[in-house]
Design an enzyme around this catalytic site. Structure first.
Site: not given
Lengths: 246, 196
Positions: A23-25
């Site tokens: 995920r793009t956190l």
């Protein structure tokens, strides 16, 4: 002792499954504002070419505006890699649409609608595409200008901007935009916005592109720089007159 | 809600004479409205008529409750005409609890407007008259509406409410859109706010 050593990695695996790490956190390489306006013959868009790695200006020739199909132009700010993934989705979409070979093609409204679905669905999976997008286009004499952001908020308007542009460019556009701007007037207005952004937005760089889309198709112009003036007295000795508390 | 979208509507027409206004997360609301319009279209094809207002109200409630554990962050007010042609207002929370009331207000300015409406409309409780209606089965047809105002008075009150809310609530925007719904049809009115 042994037990503690073993339980720690197991816990780590539960918390950090491989899925989570995809995920793009937080974004890594980001682009700043995009500004788009409607004008007499279609849509004009402007974006600078900076790609920031955090607050470092890491890349200086990133193209952030691309054509999508025959009738649309997309401009992106936010995570650059997410934008590139999105462009692959759009390529698939346009290719699949083209394979029907029925003479129909997706217009800007359809592409924008697709984007809103993708963005909103990704946010619902807690796995957003970290971008704010501006989508412009012309089809059958109808101009279209819309935006979507990373959580799926979307709307249309006569002029749009992302990020800092919403604070700095849109007030200018609200004052000066009109329905029948010529190409030259439109470019001038965009340059005015981009100059303010250049002065006031630290992640903006002085290398920008302008793109237009009309009934004839998309044209992304070569990058160029804006004239700036930094020799104001207040710039040369900024602390004069501001004595400070110590 | 930010002020990027100064000209985007906060209302959506659901049926011929049903309007839904929202506050909350715009993307969720648009998804919700899209879902409801689709359900309404199916209903029209199956029954060859418009959905009645209690039906629309119940549908909105169940749709919201369906997502009880990952809710639509949407706070709706549904305005409609009942079978007698009288106005009815349904107010909701994000997970589908709903209630028929005489008037309602939601969102960041809602907390400022609601007590003002309570005061102006001189109703000790918006439930009071409705309870009589439900408990003693009094026909609403024979009774005054919960808010006994003329149309012009009502519009004026709404304008005052929003002008007042914008004094203290920074999230109330620059423009007010009112939807006037009566037996003769649907009408949109606009008023600029914050002109000072």
């Amino acid at each position: 002792m042994m037990k503690e050593n073993n339980s720690a990695p197991a816990k780590m695996n539960l918390l950090l499954s491989p899925e989570d790490s995809q995920r793009t956190l937080s974004p890594y390489v980001t682009g700043t504002s995009v500004v788009g306006i409607k004008y007499k013959d279609g849509i004009l868009m402007a974006a600078d070419m900076g790609g920031s790695y955090g607050s470092t200006l890491r890349y200086k020739s990133v193209e952030r505006m691309k054509s999508v199909g025959k009738h649309s132009l997309i401009g992106a700010s936010g995570e650059i890699s997410d934008f590139q993934e999105l462009l692959r989705y759009l390529d698939d979409l346009i290719l699949y649409d083209n394979m029907w070979d029925d003479g129909n093609s997706l217009g800007p409204k359809e592409v924008h609608n697709y984007l809103t679905r993708v963005m909103y669905n990704r946010r619902n999976k807690f796995d957003p595409l970290w971008s704010s997008l501006v989508l412009g286009g012309v089809k059958n004499g109808k101009k279209y200008l819309g935006t979507v952001n990373m959580i799926g908020v979307h709307y249309e308007d006569d002029h749009l901007a992302t990020g800092f542009g919403n604070h700095l460019a849109r007030p200018i556009l609200r004052d000066e935009w009109k329905e029948d701007l010529s190409f030259e007037e439109g470019v001038k207005l965009l340059e005015k916005c981009m100059r303010v952004l250049l002065y006031r937005d630290r992640s903006a760089v002085n290398k920008l592109q302008i793109a237009k889309i009309t009934e004839e198709g998309v044209k992304v112009y070569d990058p160029y720089s804006l004239k700036t003036f930094w020799n104001f007295k207040a710039f040369q000795n900024p602390t004069v007159g501001a004595e400070g508390s110590w | 809600m930010s002020k990027e979208m100064r000209m985007s509507p906060y209302t959506e027409q659901m049926a011929d004479k049903a309007v839904m206004a929202f506050s909350g997360f715009q993307a969720d609301v648009r998804a919700l409205q899209k879902h409801l319009s689709a359900r309404h279209l199916i209903y029209q094809h199956q029954h060859n008529k418009q959905m009645s207002c209690p039906a629309m109200a119940q549908l909105l409630s169940t749709t919201l409750y369906f997502k009880r554990f990952f809710p639509y962050y949407a706070f709706n007010v549904l305005g409609d005409l009942d079978s007698h042609g009288k106005g009815c207002v349904f107010t909701y929370d994000a997970v589908g609890s709903y209630e028929r009331v005489g008037y309602s207000s939601q969102g960041s300015g809602g907390t400022l407007i609601m007590p003002f409406l309570d005061n102006q409309l001189k109703s000790p409780s918006p439930l009071f008259q409705l309870n009589e209606y439900y408990l003693y089965n009094i026909d609403m047809h024979d009774q005054d509406a919960v808010t006994p105002l003329s149309e012009a008075e009502a519009i004026d009150l709404v304008k005052t409410c929003f002008a007042s809310a914008s004094e203290r609530d920074i999230y109330t925007g620059d423009k007010l859109e009112m939807v006037v719904l009566n037996a003769s049809g649907i009408r949109h009115e606009f008023m600029d706010l914050r002109k000072d």
